[in-house]
Write an enzyme that holds these catalytic residues in place. Structure first.
Site, mmCIF file in Angstrom:
data_model
loop_
_atom_site.group_PDB
_atom_site.id
_atom_site.type_symbol
_atom_site.label_atom_id
_atom_site.label_comp_id
_atom_site.label_asym_id
_atom_site.label_seq_id
_atom_site.Cartn_x
_atom_site.Cartn_y
_atom_site.Cartn_z
ATOM 1 N N HIS A 151 0.843 -1.216 0.000
ATOM 2 C CA HIS A 151 0.000 0.000 0.000
ATOM 3 C C HIS A 151 0.866 1.250 0.000
ATOM 4 O O HIS A 151 1.484 1.604 0.997
ATOM 5 C CB HIS A 151 -0.934 0.017 1.226
ATOM 6 C CG HIS A 151 -1.929 1.145 1.185
ATOM 7 N ND1 HIS A 151 -3.289 0.946 1.070
ATOM 8 C CD2 HIS A 151 -1.756 2.484 1.208
ATOM 9 C CE1 HIS A 151 -3.901 2.118 1.035
ATOM 10 N NE2 HIS A 151 -2.990 3.069 1.122
ATOM 11 N N HIS B 80 1.511 5.398 -2.139
ATOM 12 C CA HIS B 80 1.006 6.463 -3.036
ATOM 13 C C HIS B 80 2.195 7.076 -3.765
ATOM 14 O O HIS B 80 2.794 8.039 -3.304
ATOM 15 C CB HIS B 80 0.252 7.531 -2.240
ATOM 16 C CG HIS B 80 -1.012 7.023 -1.635
ATOM 17 N ND1 HIS B 80 -2.246 7.158 -2.233
ATOM 18 C CD2 HIS B 80 -1.233 6.311 -0.499
ATOM 19 C CE1 HIS B 80 -3.172 6.581 -1.486
ATOM 20 N NE2 HIS B 80 -2.585 6.055 -0.420
ATOM 21 N N GLN C 184 -9.577 9.358 -4.961
ATOM 22 C CA GLN C 184 -9.281 10.053 -3.691
ATOM 23 C C GLN C 184 -10.435 10.947 -3.211
ATOM 24 O O GLN C 184 -10.748 10.970 -2.034
ATOM 25 C CB GLN C 184 -8.010 10.899 -3.869
ATOM 26 C CG GLN C 184 -7.692 11.831 -2.708
ATOM 27 C CD GLN C 184 -7.070 11.132 -1.522
ATOM 28 O OE1 GLN C 184 -5.927 10.707 -1.582
ATOM 29 N NE2 GLN C 184 -7.840 10.986 -0.453
ATOM 30 N N HIS D 231 -9.268 1.751 0.086
ATOM 31 C CA HIS D 231 -9.123 2.450 1.352
ATOM 32 C C HIS D 231 -10.479 2.275 2.040
ATOM 33 O O HIS D 231 -11.508 2.687 1.480
ATOM 34 C CB HIS D 231 -8.870 3.936 1.120
ATOM 35 C CG HIS D 231 -7.495 4.262 0.662
ATOM 36 N ND1 HIS D 231 -6.997 3.855 -0.539
ATOM 37 C CD2 HIS D 231 -6.496 4.959 1.273
ATOM 38 C CE1 HIS D 231 -5.744 4.296 -0.659
ATOM 39 N NE2 HIS D 231 -5.416 4.965 0.426
ATOM 40 N N GLU E 285 -11.052 4.348 7.006
ATOM 41 C CA GLU E 285 -9.878 5.020 7.585
ATOM 42 C C GLU E 285 -10.394 6.170 8.436
ATOM 43 O O GLU E 285 -10.299 7.344 8.073
ATOM 44 C CB GLU E 285 -8.927 5.519 6.489
ATOM 45 C CG GLU E 285 -7.607 6.043 7.052
ATOM 46 C CD GLU E 285 -6.667 6.605 5.985
ATOM 47 O OE1 GLU E 285 -7.054 6.649 4.801
ATOM 48 O OE2 GLU E 285 -5.541 6.997 6.358
ATOM 49 N N ASP F 213 2.456 3.282 2.874
ATOM 50 C CA ASP F 213 1.430 4.291 2.575
ATOM 51 C C ASP F 213 2.034 5.595 2.048
ATOM 52 O O ASP F 213 1.748 5.988 0.931
ATOM 53 C CB ASP F 213 0.556 4.555 3.809
ATOM 54 C CG ASP F 213 -0.811 5.148 3.452
ATOM 55 O OD1 ASP F 213 -1.067 5.360 2.257
ATOM 56 O OD2 ASP F 213 -1.611 5.399 4.366
ATOM 57 N N TRP G 274 0.541 13.949 3.589
ATOM 58 C CA TRP G 274 -0.015 13.295 4.771
ATOM 59 C C TRP G 274 1.040 12.943 5.813
ATOM 60 O O TRP G 274 0.746 12.763 6.976
ATOM 61 C CB TRP G 274 -0.748 12.006 4.353
ATOM 62 C CG TRP G 274 -1.922 12.294 3.495
ATOM 63 C CD1 TRP G 274 -3.189 12.569 3.914
ATOM 64 C CD2 TRP G 274 -1.964 12.355 2.067
ATOM 65 N NE1 TRP G 274 -4.006 12.806 2.841
ATOM 66 C CE2 TRP G 274 -3.288 12.682 1.702
ATOM 67 C CE3 TRP G 274 -1.014 12.170 1.056
ATOM 68 C CZ2 TRP G 274 -3.688 12.826 0.367
ATOM 69 C CZ3 TRP G 274 -1.407 12.313 -0.266
ATOM 70 C CH2 TRP G 274 -2.728 12.642 -0.606
HETATM 71 ZN ZN LIG Z 1 -3.387 5.109 1.257
#
Ligand SMILES: [Zn+2]
Length: 432
Positions: free
Chosen positions: A57, A59, A152, A210, A213, A309, A315
């Site tokens: 996982h 990005h 997203q 996802h 979360e 991630d 993030w």
């Molecule tokens: Zn993610």
């Protein structure tokens, strides 16, 4: 005559002193005192040899963008999403490709040779998908890169969410993503799960969403995802990423949910670094950890693998492409510090992650791909404790990265002149 022999290596299952012979891109021998020669030999000197790390996982369209166009001040998930929304219109294919390739360089040096990356499909330009498809082809000789079409801003919530996701799949993106907890309502979230599982069934693709979360215990999209997985016959092809709401759910409800997830053969992908950083933000004290129920999910037979991630993006300002750092955090957050626990945690960034990604020929056994990493540590527990240097990274039987061992030189009267952090501090009795 072998292409390469690694001598005197310790294996992840705890066996010690094995020679591993590689030929034609495959592992062809694993035995003690292998009587053979090779074009090249590496002396492992009693250190751990493992199959490569796998990150299920990530990005890659956002990585290494830290500071563009500004920093995330609150550090929250929602400001991160807003910040990504500001950056997205400025993205160019060339800049995306360059950042992704730089991350892949880092990954290789860390022995990370398989990555599943989500690709944001919210911007109908789909420059993200174009760029990462190009990167996938470029890195194919050394990294297995899988791509997930990830809405997203919401599959139904974003103005062109439905059309964009489908176009990304038409372009060759491998996996159907989703973000049900970010749709406008619980009902829209459930509808998105149904619609996306239908697309996966129609196109013969896997699913990786996802999912939940959030700290909201009523965010129960994983239940819908498990049920739709069974209804569409997708068992074994579906992953639920994050699942942080399970941390906060009622125990009675979870006692029904976990068997349903097991029936659907859901792969579970927690992201320990990000979950501990972003969850529990609305709590004062006590403050929740926001980590899904790893121990219980593993005990129920579900395949659990950990993702990195984020690395230096809107993030998360930290991260180094090191799956041992991810596992190190997982041990702490899940409180899984026993010897058997640590083996399971190591599996979660190696064999379990490979299973999540459906990698063929992965492993340390005769017949498997000659993809291996030699670490500056004696065994799995020590690797998790030390996050040691990757001395050699081997792909298809060839060394593609080396890092010198970390040796500390000392200038102290009556003390050793140097210490090897990987071999000089091995516990006398097995670590616990
Ligand atoms: Zn993610």
């Amino acid at each position: 005559m072998f292409d390469l022999i690694i001598r005197n290596a310790n294996l992840p299952d705890g066996q010690q002193g094995f020679d591993v012979g590689l030929k034609g891109g495959k592992i062809v021998a694993i035995e003690k005192a292998l009587a053979a020669t090779a074009g090249e030999e590496i002396d492992a000197t009693g250190r751990l040899l493992t199959p490569p790390f796998c990150d299920p996982h990530f990005h890659m369209d956002a990585t290494l963008s830290l500071g563009l166009p500004r920093m995330n001040v609150s550090g929250t998930l929602l400001e991160g999403i807003a910040l990504w929304g500001e950056l997205r219109p400025m993205l160019t294919r060339q800049a995306l490709v360059e950042r992704a390739l730089r991350y892949c360089d880092l990954a290789v040096s860390q022995g990370l040779l398989a990555i599943r990356s989500h690709v944001d499909t919210s911007d109908p330009r789909l420059v993200t998908a174009e760029a990462l498809l190009e990167v996938k082809e470029k890195v194919a000789p050394y990294i297995d890169l899988q791509l997930v079409a990830f809405p997203q801003d919401g599959y139904f919530r974003a103005p062109e969410g439905v059309a964009s996701l489908n176009r990304a799949l038409d372009m060759g993106v491998d996996i159907v993503g989703g973000i049900p907890h970010f749709e406008r309502t619980m009902e829209d979230g459930a509808r998105s799960v149904e619609a996306l599982c239908r697309i996966a069934a129609d196109r013969g693709l896997p699913v990786d969403m996802h999912c939940d979360e959030t700290d909201d215990p009523m965010s129960r999209h994983i239940e819908t995802l498990a049920a739709e997985t069974i209804r569409f016959g997708l068992q074994g092809r579906v992953a639920g990423s994050h699942l942080t709401s399970m941390h906060s759910m009622d125990n009675y409800y979870v006692s029904k949910l976990i068997p349903l997830m097991a029936e659907a053969k859901i792969s579970v992908i927690p992201n320990p670094l990000i979950n501990i950083m972003l969850q529990g933000r609305h709590d004062t004290y006590p403050k929740r950890r926001g980590m899904t129920r790893v121990r219980e999910l593993m005990a129920a037979g579900l395949n659990v693998s950990f993702g990195h991630d984020c690395v230096m993006d809107p993030w998360y300002s930290m991260g180094s492409g090191d799956m041992l750092e991810v596992a190190h955090m997982a041990i702490h957050v899940t409180q899984m510090g026993g010897i058997e626990d640590k083996r399971k945690i190591f599996d979660a960034i190696t064999v379990n992650a490979a299973k999540t990604m459906g990698l063929e020929g992965y492993g340390l056994a005769v017949g498997c791909r000659a993809d291996l990493v030699l670490l500056q540590a004696a065994d799995v527990s020590e690797a998790l404790r030390l996050k040691p240097n990757r001395l050699c990274v081997i792909k298809a039987g060839k060394v593609i990265a080396r890092t010198a061992p970390r040796i500390g030189e000392l200038f102290l009267d009556g003390r050793p002149a140097s210490i090897d952090i990987g071999l000089d501090y091995i516990p006398q009795t097995p670590a616990s």
